[in-house]
Design a protein around this motif. Sequence first.
Motif, PDB file in Angstrom:
ATOM      1  N   PHE A 104     -11.847 -11.904 -90.889  1.00  0.00           N
ATOM      2  CA  PHE A 104     -11.816 -12.029 -89.438  1.00  0.00           C
ATOM      3  C   PHE A 104     -10.386 -11.872 -88.927  1.00  0.00           C
ATOM      4  CE2 PHE A 104     -11.307 -14.472 -85.544  1.00  0.00           C
ATOM      5  CZ  PHE A 104     -12.367 -14.045 -84.775  1.00  0.00           C
ATOM      6  N   GLU A 105      -9.464 -12.537 -89.595  1.00  0.00           N
ATOM      7  CA  GLU A 105      -8.056 -12.469 -89.209  1.00  0.00           C
ATOM      8  C   GLU A 105      -7.530 -11.036 -89.305  1.00  0.00           C
ATOM      9  OE1 GLU A 105      -3.733 -14.437 -90.472  1.00  0.00           O
ATOM     10  OE2 GLU A 105      -5.603 -15.100 -91.433  1.00  0.00           O
ATOM     11  N   LYS A 106      -7.944 -10.326 -90.362  1.00  0.00           N
ATOM     12  CA  LYS A 106      -7.520  -8.945 -90.550  1.00  0.00           C
ATOM     13  C   LYS A 106      -8.071  -8.049 -89.442  1.00  0.00           C
ATOM     14  CE  LYS A 106      -7.761  -5.097 -93.833  1.00  0.00           C
ATOM     15  NZ  LYS A 106      -8.324  -4.621 -95.119  1.00  0.00           N
ATOM     16  N   MET A 107      -9.349  -8.253 -89.092  1.00  0.00           N
ATOM     17  CA  MET A 107      -9.979  -7.462 -88.049  1.00  0.00           C
ATOM     18  C   MET A 107      -9.254  -7.636 -86.717  1.00  0.00           C
ATOM     19  SD  MET A 107     -13.791  -7.856 -86.357  1.00  0.00           S
ATOM     20  CE  MET A 107     -13.266  -9.367 -85.511  1.00  0.00           C
ATOM     21  N   VAL A 108      -8.974  -8.880 -86.366  1.00  0.00           N
ATOM     22  CA  VAL A 108      -8.298  -9.175 -85.102  1.00  0.00           C
ATOM     23  C   VAL A 108      -6.891  -8.571 -85.089  1.00  0.00           C
ATOM     24  CG1 VAL A 108      -7.327 -11.020 -83.681  1.00  0.00           C
ATOM     25  CG2 VAL A 108      -9.619 -11.273 -84.647  1.00  0.00           C
ATOM     26  N   LYS A 109      -6.174  -8.711 -86.187  1.00  0.00           N
ATOM     27  CA  LYS A 109      -4.808  -8.181 -86.259  1.00  0.00           C
ATOM     28  C   LYS A 109      -4.798  -6.656 -86.152  1.00  0.00           C
ATOM     29  CE  LYS A 109      -0.575  -8.322 -89.021  1.00  0.00           C
ATOM     30  NZ  LYS A 109      -0.289  -6.896 -88.792  1.00  0.00           N
ATOM     31  N   GLU A 110      -5.717  -5.984 -86.841  1.00  0.00           N
ATOM     32  CA  GLU A 110      -5.764  -4.520 -86.807  1.00  0.00           C
ATOM     33  C   GLU A 110      -6.080  -4.018 -85.402  1.00  0.00           C
ATOM     34  OE1 GLU A 110      -8.607  -3.424 -89.773  1.00  0.00           O
ATOM     35  OE2 GLU A 110      -7.154  -3.512 -91.421  1.00  0.00           O
ATOM     36  N   ARG A 111      -7.023  -4.678 -84.737  1.00  0.00           N
ATOM     37  CA  ARG A 111      -7.385  -4.258 -83.378  1.00  0.00           C
ATOM     38  C   ARG A 111      -6.224  -4.529 -82.420  1.00  0.00           C
ATOM     39  NH1 ARG A 111     -12.251  -3.075 -80.540  1.00  0.00           N
ATOM     40  NH2 ARG A 111     -11.528  -2.010 -78.679  1.00  0.00           N
ATOM     41  N   ALA A 112      -5.560  -5.665 -82.569  1.00  0.00           N
ATOM     42  CA  ALA A 112      -4.423  -6.000 -81.707  1.00  0.00           C
ATOM     43  C   ALA A 112      -3.276  -5.022 -81.926  1.00  0.00           C
ATOM     44  CB  ALA A 112      -3.963  -7.424 -81.984  1.00  0.00           C
ATOM     45  N   ASP A 113      -3.000  -4.688 -83.187  1.00  0.00           N
ATOM     46  CA  ASP A 113      -1.928  -3.733 -83.502  1.00  0.00           C
ATOM     47  C   ASP A 113      -2.221  -2.362 -82.895  1.00  0.00           C
ATOM     48  OD1 ASP A 113      -0.585  -5.670 -84.894  1.00  0.00           O
ATOM     49  OD2 ASP A 113      -1.234  -5.011 -86.877  1.00  0.00           O
ATOM     50  N   GLU A 114      -3.489  -1.969 -82.925  1.00  0.00           N
ATOM     51  CA  GLU A 114      -3.890  -0.682 -82.364  1.00  0.00           C
ATOM     52  C   GLU A 114      -3.652  -0.650 -80.859  1.00  0.00           C
ATOM     53  OE1 GLU A 114      -7.957   2.035 -81.809  1.00  0.00           O
ATOM     54  OE2 GLU A 114      -8.027   0.142 -82.890  1.00  0.00           O
ATOM     55  N   ILE A 115      -4.018  -1.740 -80.191  1.00  0.00           N
ATOM     56  CA  ILE A 115      -3.840  -1.823 -78.742  1.00  0.00           C
ATOM     57  C   ILE A 115      -2.356  -1.781 -78.374  1.00  0.00           C
ATOM     58  CG2 ILE A 115      -4.110  -3.342 -76.736  1.00  0.00           C
ATOM     59  CD1 ILE A 115      -6.780  -4.247 -77.964  1.00  0.00           C
ATOM     60  N   VAL A 116      -1.529  -2.526 -79.109  1.00  0.00           N
ATOM     61  CA  VAL A 116      -0.085  -2.547 -78.854  1.00  0.00           C
ATOM     62  C   VAL A 116       0.515  -1.157 -79.080  1.00  0.00           C
ATOM     63  CG1 VAL A 116       2.127  -3.457 -79.649  1.00  0.00           C
ATOM     64  CG2 VAL A 116       0.183  -4.995 -79.393  1.00  0.00           C
ATOM     65  N   LYS A 117       0.069  -0.484 -80.131  1.00  0.00           N
ATOM     66  CA  LYS A 117       0.565   0.860 -80.451  1.00  0.00           C
ATOM     67  C   LYS A 117       0.284   1.837 -79.314  1.00  0.00           C
ATOM     68  CE  LYS A 117      -0.006   4.588 -83.845  1.00  0.00           C
ATOM     69  NZ  LYS A 117      -0.728   5.014 -85.084  1.00  0.00           N
ATOM     70  N   ILE A 118      -0.931   1.789 -78.784  1.00  0.00           N
ATOM     71  CA  ILE A 118      -1.301   2.681 -77.682  1.00  0.00           C
ATOM     72  C   ILE A 118      -0.522   2.324 -76.413  1.00  0.00           C
ATOM     73  CG2 ILE A 118      -3.186   3.479 -76.210  1.00  0.00           C
ATOM     74  CD1 ILE A 118      -3.330   4.506 -79.069  1.00  0.00           C
ATOM     75  N   ASN A 119      -0.324   1.026 -76.175  1.00  0.00           N
ATOM     76  CA  ASN A 119       0.448   0.599 -75.004  1.00  0.00           C
ATOM     77  C   ASN A 119       1.882   1.126 -75.063  1.00  0.00           C
ATOM     78  OD1 ASN A 119      -1.702  -0.729 -73.859  1.00  0.00           O
ATOM     79  ND2 ASN A 119      -1.093  -2.765 -74.579  1.00  0.00           N
ATOM     80  N   LYS A 120       2.457   1.098 -76.256  1.00  0.00           N
ATOM     81  CA  LYS A 120       3.824   1.616 -76.425  1.00  0.00           C
ATOM     82  C   LYS A 120       3.863   3.122 -76.198  1.00  0.00           C
ATOM     83  CE  LYS A 120       5.564  -1.887 -79.648  1.00  0.00           C
ATOM     84  NZ  LYS A 120       6.052  -2.144 -81.042  1.00  0.00           N
ATOM     85  N   LYS A 121       2.812   3.793 -76.619  1.00  0.00           N
ATOM     86  CA  LYS A 121       2.714   5.252 -76.447  1.00  0.00           C
ATOM     87  C   LYS A 121       2.832   5.636 -74.975  1.00  0.00           C
ATOM     88  CE  LYS A 121      -0.693   8.994 -77.028  1.00  0.00           C
ATOM     89  NZ  LYS A 121      -2.055   9.332 -77.563  1.00  0.00           N
ATOM     90  N   TYR A 122       2.246   4.811 -74.097  1.00  0.00           N
ATOM     91  CA  TYR A 122       2.283   5.095 -72.667  1.00  0.00           C
ATOM     92  C   TYR A 122       3.385   4.308 -71.946  1.00  0.00           C
ATOM     93  CZ  TYR A 122      -1.984   7.686 -73.389  1.00  0.00           C
ATOM     94  OH  TYR A 122      -2.894   8.620 -73.825  1.00  0.00           O
ATOM     95  N   LYS A 123       4.307   3.756 -72.741  1.00  0.00           N
ATOM     96  CA  LYS A 123       5.493   3.063 -72.219  1.00  0.00           C
ATOM     97  C   LYS A 123       5.120   1.981 -71.206  1.00  0.00           C
ATOM     98  CE  LYS A 123       8.373   7.137 -72.960  1.00  0.00           C
ATOM     99  NZ  LYS A 123       9.285   8.159 -72.356  1.00  0.00           N
ATOM    100  N   ILE A 124       4.154   1.188 -71.582  1.00  0.00           N
ATOM    101  CA  ILE A 124       3.716   0.079 -70.734  1.00  0.00           C
ATOM    102  C   ILE A 124       4.619  -1.122 -70.985  1.00  0.00           C
ATOM    103  CG2 ILE A 124       1.838  -1.561 -70.297  1.00  0.00           C
ATOM    104  CD1 ILE A 124      -0.103   0.713 -70.965  1.00  0.00           C
ATOM    105  N   GLU A 125       5.091  -1.743 -69.923  1.00  0.00           N
ATOM    106  CA  GLU A 125       5.964  -2.903 -70.055  1.00  0.00           C
ATOM    107  C   GLU A 125       5.243  -4.026 -70.796  1.00  0.00           C
ATOM    108  OE1 GLU A 125       7.494  -4.169 -66.328  1.00  0.00           O
ATOM    109  OE2 GLU A 125       8.235  -2.190 -65.749  1.00  0.00           O
ATOM    110  N   LYS A 126       5.972  -4.688 -71.643  1.00  0.00           N
ATOM    111  CA  LYS A 126       5.429  -5.777 -72.452  1.00  0.00           C
ATOM    112  C   LYS A 126       4.139  -5.326 -73.152  1.00  0.00           C
ATOM    113  CE  LYS A 126       7.302  -9.368 -69.421  1.00  0.00           C
ATOM    114  NZ  LYS A 126       6.994 -10.560 -68.585  1.00  0.00           N
ATOM    115  N   PRO A 127       4.222  -4.322 -74.024  1.00  0.00           N
ATOM    116  CA  PRO A 127       3.030  -3.776 -74.696  1.00  0.00           C
ATOM    117  C   PRO A 127       2.292  -4.789 -75.565  1.00  0.00           C
ATOM    118  CG  PRO A 127       5.032  -3.043 -75.776  1.00  0.00           C
ATOM    119  CD  PRO A 127       5.466  -3.685 -74.501  1.00  0.00           C
ATOM    120  N   ASP A 128       3.021  -5.823 -75.992  1.00  0.00           N
ATOM    121  CA  ASP A 128       2.382  -6.841 -76.831  1.00  0.00           C
ATOM    122  C   ASP A 128       2.021  -8.090 -76.028  1.00  0.00           C
ATOM    123  OD1 ASP A 128       4.995  -7.510 -76.331  1.00  0.00           O
ATOM    124  OD2 ASP A 128       5.448  -8.182 -78.373  1.00  0.00           O
TER     125      ASP A 128
END
Length: 204
Positions: A104-128
Amino acid sequence: MKIIKSTILKSFKVLIAFTIVCGILYTSIVTIVAQGLFNNKANGSIIERNGQKYGSELIAQPTTSDKLMWGRAINPDFKSFKSSENSPLYYAKPTNLSPTSEKFEKMVKERADEIVKINKKYKIEKPDKEIPQDLVTVSGSGLDPDISYNSAIYQAKRIAKANGISEDKVVKLIDKSSNGKFLGVFGERTVNVLKFNLEIDKVK
């Protein structure tokens, strides 16, 4: 012997009567009423645009495109969306994972990392910035078509930038695709992911 024959005959008549009443008349009446008064719901609440059917507003459809809204996380046991596996029968499974389990912890971390990665791609402030819980966890049924209003708003900046439209426009489409609290009191405001994605597709 006559009594046995009489009993069998009566039983057969009762069987025929109940078959006609319960198997034919009852189901016919229910079908006619449902199709006449609740046609859309009786047929699966299918969302249709210009004669084309896109899916049911009651069943989640996985989305991975940056330009579209993402729904709930998918069961970690699901491996691929290729070919015939792109079906709720394959990805929509409930999960009994404990919040304390490593999987469960791995699933949540992988999904969160994916979201942060995409946010950084579009230069969104405070991507994390704190990610809404329902974007990184699986729903109880695995079929939940809605996400919380906050989760939808969280994705507004990314969707706006990916589609080259204003964030205000995205928020308006989110509001258009949202459902209020039940009876105005119970639950929380939610957004139907499929409805929104069809709206954003029209804008594009």
